[in-house]
Write a protein that holds these residues in place. Structure first.
Motif, short mmCIF file in Angstrom:
data_model
loop_
_atom_site.label_atom_id
_atom_site.label_comp_id
_atom_site.label_asym_id
_atom_site.label_seq_id
_atom_site.Cartn_x
_atom_site.Cartn_y
_atom_site.Cartn_z
N PHE A 184 -40.17 -1.29 33.65
CA PHE A 184 -39.01 -1.87 34.56
C PHE A 184 -39.49 -3.25 35.60
CE2 PHE A 184 -37.55 2.44 33.48
CZ PHE A 184 -36.29 2.21 33.49
N ALA A 185 -38.77 -3.87 35.77
CA ALA A 185 -39.14 -5.27 36.20
C ALA A 185 -39.05 -4.74 37.92
CB ALA A 185 -38.14 -6.33 35.97
N ASP A 186 -40.08 -5.52 38.48
CA ASP A 186 -40.24 -5.35 40.07
C ASP A 186 -39.46 -6.76 40.66
OD1 ASP A 186 -40.84 -5.19 42.83
OD2 ASP A 186 -43.27 -5.20 42.25
N LEU A 187 -38.45 -5.90 41.55
CA LEU A 187 -37.54 -6.91 42.07
C LEU A 187 -37.97 -7.87 42.80
CD1 LEU A 187 -34.54 -7.47 42.10
CD2 LEU A 187 -34.18 -6.02 44.23
N SER A 188 -39.34 -7.59 43.78
CA SER A 188 -39.98 -8.35 44.55
C SER A 188 -40.78 -9.45 43.76
CB SER A 188 -40.98 -7.64 45.07
OG SER A 188 -42.09 -7.00 44.43
N ASN A 189 -40.57 -9.51 42.40
CA ASN A 189 -41.48 -10.58 41.88
C ASN A 189 -40.34 -11.49 41.20
OD1 ASN A 189 -43.90 -9.43 42.16
ND2 ASN A 189 -43.70 -8.11 40.06
N ASN A 190 -38.94 -11.26 41.38
CA ASN A 190 -37.98 -11.97 41.17
C ASN A 190 -37.85 -12.81 42.35
OD1 ASN A 190 -35.47 -13.23 40.64
ND2 ASN A 190 -34.50 -11.35 39.81
N PRO A 191 -37.83 -14.35 41.64
CA PRO A 191 -37.96 -15.55 42.77
C PRO A 191 -36.52 -15.44 43.69
CG PRO A 191 -38.51 -16.33 40.64
CD PRO A 191 -38.03 -14.77 40.38
N GLU A 192 -35.48 -15.01 43.11
CA GLU A 192 -33.94 -14.77 43.90
C GLU A 192 -34.14 -13.95 44.89
OE1 GLU A 192 -30.81 -14.71 41.61
OE2 GLU A 192 -30.98 -16.57 40.43
N TYR A 193 -35.07 -12.89 44.87
CA TYR A 193 -35.28 -11.81 45.90
C TYR A 193 -36.23 -11.80 46.81
CZ TYR A 193 -31.15 -9.95 43.47
OH TYR A 193 -29.79 -9.69 43.03
N SER A 194 -37.48 -12.63 46.00
CA SER A 194 -38.74 -12.54 46.70
C SER A 194 -38.83 -12.82 48.23
CB SER A 194 -39.83 -13.20 45.97
OG SER A 194 -39.43 -14.79 45.88
N GLN A 195 -38.09 -13.75 48.60
CA GLN A 195 -38.02 -14.33 49.98
C GLN A 195 -37.10 -13.42 50.98
OE1 GLN A 195 -40.19 -16.54 51.12
NE2 GLN A 195 -40.81 -16.55 49.03
N ARG A 196 -35.92 -12.75 50.25
CA ARG A 196 -34.87 -11.79 51.07
C ARG A 196 -35.13 -10.43 50.89
NH1 ARG A 196 -29.94 -12.25 48.88
NH2 ARG A 196 -30.74 -12.68 46.82
N LEU A 197 -35.88 -10.04 50.16
CA LEU A 197 -36.21 -8.48 50.02
C LEU A 197 -37.43 -8.01 50.65
CD1 LEU A 197 -35.07 -6.13 48.23
CD2 LEU A 197 -36.97 -6.41 46.73
N GLN A 198 -37.22 -7.03 51.77
CA GLN A 198 -38.57 -6.70 52.43
C GLN A 198 -38.45 -5.03 52.33
OE1 GLN A 198 -37.86 -7.43 56.55
NE2 GLN A 198 -39.86 -6.66 57.07
N TYR A 199 -39.77 -4.51 51.76
CA TYR A 199 -39.82 -3.23 51.58
C TYR A 199 -40.24 -2.79 52.90
CZ TYR A 199 -41.55 1.30 49.57
OH TYR A 199 -41.86 2.46 49.50
N LEU A 200 -39.68 -1.67 53.37
CA LEU A 200 -39.65 -1.07 54.69
C LEU A 200 -40.60 0.17 54.67
CD1 LEU A 200 -36.50 -1.82 56.50
CD2 LEU A 200 -38.62 -3.19 56.61
N GLY A 201 -40.64 0.89 53.37
CA GLY A 201 -41.10 2.04 53.16
C GLY A 201 -42.79 2.18 53.22
N ASP A 202 -43.43 3.24 52.64
CA ASP A 202 -44.72 3.56 52.20
C ASP A 202 -44.89 4.03 50.86
OD1 ASP A 202 -43.97 6.17 52.46
OD2 ASP A 202 -44.52 6.33 54.53
N LYS A 203 -46.08 4.55 50.86
CA LYS A 203 -46.46 5.21 49.51
C LYS A 203 -46.38 6.78 49.52
CE LYS A 203 -48.98 1.45 47.49
NZ LYS A 203 -50.31 0.93 46.90
N GLN A 204 -45.85 7.29 50.57
CA GLN A 204 -45.92 8.82 50.83
C GLN A 204 -44.71 9.32 50.56
OE1 GLN A 204 -48.72 10.29 51.58
NE2 GLN A 204 -49.79 8.11 51.31
N GLN A 205 -43.73 8.93 51.35
CA GLN A 205 -42.32 9.39 50.82
C GLN A 205 -40.96 8.48 51.23
OE1 GLN A 205 -42.04 13.25 53.28
NE2 GLN A 205 -42.11 11.78 55.27
N ASN A 206 -41.26 7.45 52.06
CA ASN A 206 -40.33 6.46 52.63
C ASN A 206 -40.34 5.34 51.54
OD1 ASN A 206 -38.54 4.96 53.88
ND2 ASN A 206 -39.64 4.79 55.85
N CYS A 207 -39.13 5.10 51.05
CA CYS A 207 -38.75 3.99 50.05
C CYS A 207 -37.98 3.04 50.67
CB CYS A 207 -38.57 4.51 48.79
SG CYS A 207 -37.11 5.56 48.57
#
Length: 700
Positions: A75-98
């Motif tokens: 599956f493609a990682d959305l953060s690597n999409n140029p149209e989203y890379s500047q607008r998408l911000q991941y606020l979670g962690d690698k524990q339970q928050n996504c």
């Protein structure tokens, strides 16, 4: 699945998604909510949690994917999409928050979003299916196309989906924020002030709906006219009138001068304006909802005065004493100041010039002057011809102060009248001529008298005071008359009267011979005596000359038929004492001839004629001749030589001596008879008495 909404401190909408627990009790992803309606250009937050077995597993990778799009086998990682890379911000962690945040969402961002995580254990990969469906909407304002002022209006702010959160709406009119917080804006009675561009938005978001114009229709307001150009409008200027009126839809504009339509359109222009364009102008604004007229404005076109014109009120014929009104008419703006002139002197001001009880002194040329700030003009003159009957009639005499007979005299009649009078001349009551000038050439005493002139016109007549023509001349026609008896006896009273024609009256002087004996027209001698006998004459003298009368002889008688004159006494004495008939007759003849020489006017010719007729000498000639021829005497040379009749007789008688020394011839006798005819009564009586005495003496 549990869904809830909360506000982030930065006012971003955060969506929490709790992933559905999948497979065993330890693997799963939860989204909250699974359907999100986000406003275009807003920031969207997907709330997300995940779970996995904690024993033996370690999270190696977490990412978001849209629509399960793969890149290769993964599956493609959305953060690597140029149209989203500047607008998408991941606020979670690698524990339970996504949780993830996507800003500036647009219609292109409408997808289904998935969370995926990978662990260190082969096969330990998990994707939260189903994912979260994102819908992006804009706002559309719903409004009526046009409304009429006073209507009730509703405006609605619409979206294509129901926004996830209950939003607070913000309304704008022409960029001004209104206070309404609902998705509907109600205006109960709309006014023209509420017309404009309306838009809506959501509080906390930058997106605003496209503006919609609310078109509020209304009737025209009262139009207002403005005038371009100088404050003072001069004839020849260009003037522009502008009509402004608030109305919706825009009004149709029409222009009126008074009640007459003169144009249309917001602008009304007059090039080279003239006085004819002066007046009140107004404009009318009209649309489907009504019409209104502006207040009138006056175009006051200013100009210098036209040439004034004078009108005269009253009768066409102006009589002295009338009331006359002159009116000066001149077109000018501003109104001209009017002044009146008689000739050059100023006599008044104002449009009306009135003369009450006009007189001849008011006759003449009048004109008016019109003057304002832009110029001055004079009227043509009008003549006030004041008519009146003749007056001040007088006669003047040209020439010397003293009028002499033979002079040329001119009488001039002056008269003040209008129209000019017809002049007539009178001597006394007799008409003698006409015209202002009356001329007498070679004037004589017959022209003396009172002269007057009469002036007459259609309004009356008047006579001058008379003037006297006193024609002066030296004395003439001098004569002396004797009052009383034809025979003057010693002791009588005798009056001599001297008549003379002269002007001025002559001064009369009396002379006996050459001796002055008195003055005055009457010369009286009371108790006359022989000493008063002699020749008398009068002299008439005035400033212009003198003249003597012919002499008259006063022959004073001492007794009846006997002269008291010394000459008669001498003749008689010589005749008696010498004794000769011839001598006696000669003496009598000498006396008589001496008297005849000086006598001219004392006795009238008719008396002499009557005397001769009474004596009838012609019939007695023959007897007298015979008697005389019978008489013989001695020569009387001495007597004649003494008497010397030739020295006093103007007839130059022939020598008597030859006639009495012999019988006289018939011719000689006739000559003596011619002499006798010149004698007066007294002389003839004396002659015949002596003759009788001598004849009787001879007989004795």
């Amino acid at each position: 699945m549990l869904m809830w909404l909360r506000m982030a401190p930065a006012l971003h909408l955060i969506f929490l998604l709790i992933i559905h627990r999948v497979s065993s009790d330890y693997w799963g992803v939860n989204y909250s909510p699974t359907q999100i309606c986000a406003l275009q250009n807003s920031t969207m937050t997907i709330s997300c949690t995940f779970t996995y077995p904690t024993t033996g597993y370690q999270i190696m990778k977490v990412f978001w994917n849209i629509d399960q799009v793969k890149q290769g086998d993964e599956f493609a990682d959305l953060s690597n999409n140029p149209e989203y890379s500047q607008r998408l911000q991941y606020l979670g962690d690698k524990q339970q928050n996504c949780t993830v945040r996507l800003s500036h969402v647009t219609k292109k961002d409408e997808h289904e979003y998935y969370f995926r995580f990978i662990t260190n254990v082969t096969g330990g990969i998990w994707t939260g299916i189903p994912g979260v469906r994102l819908s992006v909407t804009d706002l559309q304002l719903e409004s009526p196309e046009r409304v009429t002022e006073g209507d009730s209006v509703n405006l609605t702010c619409n979206s294509s989906c129901n926004l996830t959160d209950t939003p607070t709406f913000i309304w704008y009119r022409n960029s001004d924020t209104l206070t309404n917080i609902r998705d509907k804006l109600n205006i109960s009675s709309v006014s023209r002030r509420e017309a404009g561009h309306y838009s809506c938005g959501v509080q906390g978001q930058t997106y605003i709906s496209p503006a919609v114009y609310l078109d509020v229709r209304y009737a025209p307001d009262t139009p207002v006219i403005s005038i371009s150009g100088s404050a003072v409008i001069m004839s020849g200027d260009s003037v522009t009138l502008s009509c402004s009126s608030d109305s919706n839809p825009p009004a149709e504009i029409n222009w009126f001068k008074g009640e007459t339509s003169v144009g249309s359109g917001r602008i009304f222009s007059i090039s080279k304006i003239s006085s004819d364009d002066s007046g009140e102008y107004k404009c009318r604004a009209r649309n489907d909802h009504g019409e209104k007229y502006s207040d009138p404005v006056t175009l006051d076109v200013q100009y210098a005065p036209d040439t004034p014109v004078i009108s005269i009120s009253g009768s066409a014929v102006i009589m002295s004493g009338d009331s006359v009104t002159l009116n000066c008419i001149s077109d000018s703006n501003p109104p001209a100041e009017i002044s009146w002139f008689k000739g050059e002197p100023s006599v008044g001001s104002g449009r009306i010039f009135k003369i009450s009880k006009i007189s001849s002194d008011d006759s003449g040329e009048y004109k008016c002057r019109a003057r304002n700030d832009h110029g001055v003009k004079y009227s043509d003159p009008v003549n006030l011809d004041v008519q009146y009957p003749p007056r001040n009639i007088s006669v003047s005499i040209s020439g010397s102060a003293v009028i002499m007979s033979g002079d040329s005299v001119t009488l001039n009649c002056s008269s003040d009248s209008n129209p000019p009078a017809e002049i007539s001349w009178f001597k006394g009551e007799t008409s003698v001529g006409s015209g202002r000038i009356f001329n007498i050439s070679k004037i004589s005493s017959d022209d003396s008298g009172e002269y007057k002139c009469r002036a007459r016109n259609e309004h009356g007549e008047k006579y001058s005071d008379p003037v006297n023509l006193d024609v002066q001349y030296p004395p003439r026609n001098i004569s002396v008359s004797i009052s009383g008896s034809a025979v003057i006896m010693s002791g009588d009273s005798v009056t001599l009267s001297c008549s003379s024609d002269s002007n001025p009256p002559a001064e009369i002087s009396w002379f006996k011979g050459e001796t002055s004996v008195g003055s005055g027209r009457i010369f009286s001698i009371s108790k006359i005596s022989s000493d008063d006998s002699g020749e008398y004459k009068c002299r008439a003298r005035n400033d212009h000359g003198e003249k003597y009368s012919d002499p008259v002889t006063l022959d004073v008688q001492c007794a009846r038929f006997v002269s008291c004159s010394p000459a008669f006494g001498v003749g008689f004495a010589v005749g008696v004492f010498v004794g000769g008939a011839s001598a006696t007759i000669s003496a009598v003849l000498y006396f008589c001839l001496s008297k005849r020489k000086s006598r001219r006017s004392a006795v009238k010719e008719s008396e002499i004629s009557d005397t001769y007729a009474g004596l009838d000498l012609q019939s007695a000639t023959s007897d007298l001749y015979d008697t005389l021829t019978s008489v013989h005497n001695r020569p009387a040379e001495n007597s004649y030589s003494t008497l010397d009749p030739q020295s006093s007789s103007e007839h130059h008688n022939p020598p008597v001596r030859d006639n009495i020394s012999h019988k006289p011839s018939q011719q000689q006798f006739d000559y003596w008879m011619s002499l006798v005819k010149e004698f007066n009564v007294v002389e003839l009586q004396s002659f015949f008495i002596l003759l009788f005495v001598q004849i009787n003496r001879k007989r004795l």
